[in-house]
Motif scaffolding. Structure first.
Motif, PDB file in Angstrom:
ATOM      1  N   ILE A  27     -15.191  44.561 -22.566  1.00  0.00           N
ATOM      2  CA  ILE A  27     -15.687  45.925 -22.668  1.00  0.00           C
ATOM      3  C   ILE A  27     -16.058  46.167 -24.120  1.00  0.00           C
ATOM      4  N   GLU A  30     -17.778  50.999 -27.598  1.00  0.00           N
ATOM      5  CA  GLU A  30     -18.441  52.263 -27.287  1.00  0.00           C
ATOM      6  C   GLU A  30     -18.427  52.592 -25.793  1.00  0.00           C
ATOM      7  N   GLN A  31     -18.027  51.660 -24.946  1.00  0.00           N
ATOM      8  CA  GLN A  31     -17.941  51.899 -23.506  1.00  0.00           C
ATOM      9  C   GLN A  31     -16.506  52.066 -23.022  1.00  0.00           C
ATOM     10  N   THR A  33     -14.248  54.353 -23.234  1.00  0.00           N
ATOM     11  CA  THR A  33     -13.820  55.622 -22.629  1.00  0.00           C
ATOM     12  C   THR A  33     -14.117  55.659 -21.125  1.00  0.00           C
ATOM     13  N   ARG A  34     -15.034  54.850 -20.665  1.00  0.00           N
ATOM     14  CA  ARG A  34     -15.343  54.781 -19.224  1.00  0.00           C
ATOM     15  C   ARG A  34     -14.225  54.115 -18.426  1.00  0.00           C
ATOM     16  N   PHE A  35     -13.305  53.444 -19.132  1.00  0.00           N
ATOM     17  CA  PHE A  35     -12.260  52.668 -18.473  1.00  0.00           C
ATOM     18  C   PHE A  35     -10.858  53.231 -18.733  1.00  0.00           C
ATOM     19  N   GLN A  38      -7.253  52.275 -17.104  1.00  0.00           N
ATOM     20  CA  GLN A  38      -7.309  50.916 -16.570  1.00  0.00           C
ATOM     21  C   GLN A  38      -6.875  49.906 -17.620  1.00  0.00           C
ATOM     22  N   THR A  72     -15.512  54.564 -32.094  1.00  0.00           N
ATOM     23  CA  THR A  72     -15.393  54.917 -30.681  1.00  0.00           C
ATOM     24  C   THR A  72     -14.130  54.356 -30.037  1.00  0.00           C
ATOM     25  N   ARG A 105      -7.056  57.704 -23.606  1.00  0.00           N
ATOM     26  CA  ARG A 105      -7.926  58.562 -24.404  1.00  0.00           C
ATOM     27  C   ARG A 105      -7.118  59.112 -25.566  1.00  0.00           C
ATOM     28  N   SER A 108     -11.527  62.157 -28.671  1.00  0.00           N
ATOM     29  CA  SER A 108     -12.774  61.794 -27.992  1.00  0.00           C
ATOM     30  C   SER A 108     -12.985  60.283 -27.955  1.00  0.00           C
ATOM     31  N   ALA A 110     -11.371  56.112 -27.244  1.00  0.00           N
ATOM     32  CA  ALA A 110     -10.476  55.310 -26.417  1.00  0.00           C
ATOM     33  C   ALA A 110      -9.535  54.544 -27.339  1.00  0.00           C
TER      34      ALA A 110
END
Length: 126
Positions: A27, A30-31, A33-35, A38, A72, A105, A108, A110
């Motif tokens: 991952i 920058e991606q 936070t989508r996970f 998990q 991020t 989180r 803002s 992860a």
């Protein structure tokens, strides 16, 4: 055509798998936070490290996905694990790593709370 990003991703995955990490997809910071919620493997360049010796618990942070304070993703190393790292967490600055663990989180961004040095893998470019 530049294949460096693809080679780096492949090298990160190979390095993580060879060192006993779970076989899972990398991952990008920058991606991450989508996970949230998990288990995952966040891979990228450590832009900055910071030993927060005056903060509660004296954690060390590895900031990825941009320069602090606009990063991020961060990996939080508790003080009781800090001395177990070889190389030291500060030596990881500027290096490509993969961080394994549960993604949560933090404001803002992860974050993964590192449980042991085994959760942080150096990436090797082949």
């Amino acid at each position: 055509m530049n294949h460096k990003p693809r080679r780096l991703l492949i090298a990160l995955l190979l390095s993580a798998c060879a060192s006993g990490a779970l076989a899972q997809e990398a991952i990008r910071p920058e991606q991450a936070t989508r996970f949230v919620g998990q288990n995952g493997m966040v891979c990228g360049k450590v832009e900055k490290t910071r030993y927060a010796e005056n903060s509660e618990g004296q954690p060390t942070f590895l900031y990825m996905g941009g320069a602090f304070p606009r990063h991020t993703f961060s990996a939080r190393i508790p003080n009781d694990q800090r001395g177990k790292f070889n190389p030291s967490p500060e030596a990881l600055e500027g290096r490509d790593v993969c961080v394994l663990g549960t993604i949560v989180r933090d404001a803002s961004r992860a974050e993964i709370a590192v449980r042991s040095p085994a959760d942080v893998k150096l990436a090797t470019i082949k």
